[in-house]
Design an enzyme around this catalytic site. Structure first.
Site, PDB file in Angstrom:
ATOM      1  N   HIS A 169       0.878  -1.181   0.000  1.00  0.00           N
ATOM      2  CA  HIS A 169       0.000   0.000   0.000  1.00  0.00           C
ATOM      3  C   HIS A 169       0.913   1.228   0.000  1.00  0.00           C
ATOM      4  O   HIS A 169       1.988   1.192   0.617  1.00  0.00           O
ATOM      5  CB  HIS A 169      -0.820   0.135   1.281  1.00  0.00           C
ATOM      6  N   ASP A 219       2.270   1.937   3.398  1.00  0.00           N
ATOM      7  CA  ASP A 219       3.262   1.017   3.977  1.00  0.00           C
ATOM      8  C   ASP A 219       4.667   1.479   3.637  1.00  0.00           C
ATOM      9  O   ASP A 219       5.603   1.260   4.393  1.00  0.00           O
ATOM     10  CB  ASP A 219       3.162  -0.402   3.389  1.00  0.00           C
ATOM     11  N   GLU A 227     -11.096  -6.537  -4.211  1.00  0.00           N
ATOM     12  CA  GLU A 227     -10.943  -7.596  -3.197  1.00  0.00           C
ATOM     13  C   GLU A 227     -12.195  -7.650  -2.332  1.00  0.00           C
ATOM     14  O   GLU A 227     -12.421  -6.759  -1.503  1.00  0.00           O
ATOM     15  CB  GLU A 227      -9.702  -7.313  -2.345  1.00  0.00           C
ATOM     16  N   ASP A 248     -11.074 -11.588  10.922  1.00  0.00           N
ATOM     17  CA  ASP A 248     -10.046 -11.799   9.900  1.00  0.00           C
ATOM     18  C   ASP A 248      -8.700 -12.003  10.607  1.00  0.00           C
ATOM     19  O   ASP A 248      -7.954 -11.061  10.813  1.00  0.00           O
ATOM     20  CB  ASP A 248     -10.023 -10.538   9.013  1.00  0.00           C
ATOM     21  N   ASP A 265      -6.182 -13.661   9.489  1.00  0.00           N
ATOM     22  CA  ASP A 265      -5.088 -13.578   8.502  1.00  0.00           C
ATOM     23  C   ASP A 265      -3.916 -14.496   8.832  1.00  0.00           C
ATOM     24  O   ASP A 265      -2.754 -14.093   8.742  1.00  0.00           O
ATOM     25  CB  ASP A 265      -4.552 -12.128   8.409  1.00  0.00           C
ATOM     26  N   ASP A 292      -1.037 -12.386   2.356  1.00  0.00           N
ATOM     27  CA  ASP A 292      -1.662 -11.338   3.174  1.00  0.00           C
ATOM     28  C   ASP A 292      -1.862 -11.962   4.558  1.00  0.00           C
ATOM     29  O   ASP A 292      -2.979 -12.291   4.950  1.00  0.00           O
ATOM     30  CB  ASP A 292      -2.987 -10.900   2.522  1.00  0.00           C
TER      31      ASP A 292
HETATM   32  C1  XLS Z   1      -7.834  -6.561   4.601  1.00  0.00           C
HETATM   33  C2  XLS Z   1      -7.373  -6.782   3.252  1.00  0.00           C
HETATM   34  C3  XLS Z   1      -6.198  -5.916   2.814  1.00  0.00           C
HETATM   35  C4  XLS Z   1      -6.080  -5.917   1.320  1.00  0.00           C
HETATM   36  C5  XLS Z   1      -5.254  -4.812   0.759  1.00  0.00           C
HETATM   37  O1  XLS Z   1      -8.584  -7.331   5.165  1.00  0.00           O
HETATM   38  O2  XLS Z   1      -7.085  -8.134   3.084  1.00  0.00           O
HETATM   39  O3  XLS Z   1      -5.027  -6.364   3.440  1.00  0.00           O
HETATM   40  O4  XLS Z   1      -5.559  -7.123   0.850  1.00  0.00           O
HETATM   41  O5  XLS Z   1      -5.745  -3.559   1.077  1.00  0.00           O
HETATM   42 NI    NI Z   2      -6.132  -9.015   1.446  1.00  0.00          NI
HETATM   43 NI    NI Z   3      -7.904  -9.537   4.885  1.00  0.00          NI
END
Ligand code: XLS
Ligand code: NI
Ligand code: NI
Length: 451
Positions: free
Chosen positions: A111, A114, A242, A317, A319, A349
């Site tokens: 991003h 980042d 996304e 989430d 992740d 991610d």
């Molecule tokens: C958040 C998203 C983010 C996108 C990019 O949940 O996964 O990380 O991949 O903005």
């Molecule tokens: Ni993502």
């Molecule tokens: Ni995500």
């Protein structure tokens, strides 16, 4: 030793002096790949070219391990609060590229926020980004690491609390447009292969203050502007949306792939966008990862993948790094059936757990995730070669190749003619088994015994 010096001659990841090697299945070394062998041919293509793996800048380098209950726990000297922001951004970039190179995977993603610190106003933020992008370009040339996609962070700053493109205030829309303009330019400058839009705050917290229809019109207008800008600058990579159902907002407009599909069709944007599917977003939406990918494949919408997983006991989430070969085998099966990811890839991610505070944990997370993907790729290719699933599907729908099936699709059979057929010929089709358990066993046969 101060923070930036610790990235000196030895680097930030001195514990891993050489790129992570492929060592084969018997290796007890936790810092070697057991399955991922970039050169290995799978279905005639190199493993590296099938998977097109990317490391994300944000969770791995721009996040210190804080959660809503506590401060950061990670050992990340480049995130120390007392550093000059540009100096910190340089150190972070040095750490990131050292990591990409040592992990040995081909791509990264980022991003705007980042990579470069925010300035006092938009012009200064953009100039910070441009400087960091030039520095990144030099690092990419030096290391051979490439950009899978770039994106703009339109969710962290307080100005986006009520959304970016869907904000009730058109000045916020304008600010978001400026940010995407700069981030798309940066992605283009770095030879990025795709551009991603995740609408984290494009949704609502309460319907009591929200005009849903108006907000969606705004979002569509925003996407049109992005398409126009892409054309203006000659960026040829796909634009990817996304999907995610919620978090941070209670409801996100890009709920899942089918919702995004309907939205794109309604606004005539279906030829301009594809999707970036994330595993944990699929499960948050009440789908399997397999479902989201299969939907995208069957509707020509598959762009790229954010490889991660949730925790079945948690509703958010998380992740996490992917660890399930079973889950990913079916995802990869769908991808191979459609001829691969094209310009997409598998982007990690993924976040470490807050207790995984050592820098070396970043390697363990990624190495395991990469091997899981590689193992799943082998299984998926074996499922394709085996053909049992494809044959069962072909048999199940074979009736549609008959005269009756063709006349229904061809428009020759009206409702009343079908009624006549049913009564005159007394058709009485028997129910037939879907053979689900048999097919589940066939998948396991391949997963368990494929070599
Ligand atoms: C958040 C998203 C983010 C996108 C990019 O949940 O996964 O990380 O991949 O903005
Ligand atoms: Ni993502
Ligand atoms: Ni995500």
């Amino acid at each position: 030793m101060n923070a930036v010096q610790s990235g000196g001659n030895e680097g930030f990841f001195a514990e891993v002096p050489e790129p992570v090697p492929y060592a084969g299945s018997g290796s007890p070394d936790g810092l070697a790949y057991r399955v991922y062998d970039p050169e290995r041919l799978v279905g005639g293509e190199r493993m590296e070219d099938h998977l097109r793996i990317a490391v994300c800048y944000w969770h791995s380098f721009a996040w210190a391990g804080s959660d809503v209950f506590g401060a950061g726990t990670f050992d990340r000297p480049w995130l120390a609060a007392d550093l000059d922001p540009m100096e910190a951004a340089h150190a972070k970039q040095d750490a990131a590229f050292e990591f990409f190179e040592k992990l040995g995977t081909p791509f990264f993603t980022f991003h705007d926020a980042d990579m470069a610190p925010a300035g006092r106003d938009f012009a200064e933020s953009r100039s910070n980004l441009e400087r960091m992008v030039e520095r990144a370009a030099a690092k990419m040339a030096q290391t051979g690491v490439r950009l899978l996609w770039g994106t703009a962070n339109l969710f962290s700053h307080p100005r986006y609390a009520a959304g970016a493109a869907t904000n009730p205030d058109p000045e916020v829309f304008a600010y978001a447009a400026a940010q995407v303009c700069a981030a798309l330019d940066a992605t283009h400058r770095l030879g990025g292969e795709n551009y991603v839009l995740w609408g984290g705050r494009e949704g609502y917290e309460t319907l009591l203050n929200t005009r849903m229809r108006q907000e969606k019109d705004q979002l569509a207008r925003f996407l049109e502007l992005v398409v126009e800008h892409k054309r203006d600058i000659g960026f040829t990579g796909p634009l990817l949306i996304e999907p995610k159902p919620q978090e941070p907002t209670k409801h996100e407009y890009d709920y899942d792939t089918a919702t995004v599909h309907g939205f794109l069709q309604r606004y005539g944007l279906q030829d301009e966008f594809k999707v970036n599917i994330e595993g944990n977003h699929a499960t948050l939406a009440g789908h399997s990862f397999h479902h989201e990918v299969a939907y995208a494949v069957e509707h020509g919408l598959l762009g790229s993948i954010d490889a991660n997983r949730g925790d079945p006991q948690n509703g958010w989430d998380t992740d996490q790094f992917p660890t399930s070969v079973e889950e990913l085998s079916l995802v990869l099966f769908e991808i191979l059936r459609t001829g691969g990811l094209g310009s997409g890839g598998f982007n990690f991610d993924t976040k470490l757990r807050r207790q995984s505070m050592d820098r070396i944990d970043l390697f363990h997370g990624h190495v395991g995730g990469v091997d899981t993907l590689a193992r799943a790729l082998l299984a998926a290719q074996a499922l394709i070669d085996d053909g049992a699933l494809e044959r069962a599907r072909a048999d199940r729908y074979a009736g549609w190749d008959s005269e009756l099936g063709r006349s229904i699709h061809g428009g020759q059979a009206s409702l009343s003619e079908l009624a006549r057929l049913a009564s005159d010929e007394a058709i009485d089709p028997p129910p037939s088994s879907g053979r689900q358990e048999h097919l589940e066993n066939e998948v396991n046969r391949v997963l368990w015994f494929e070599r």
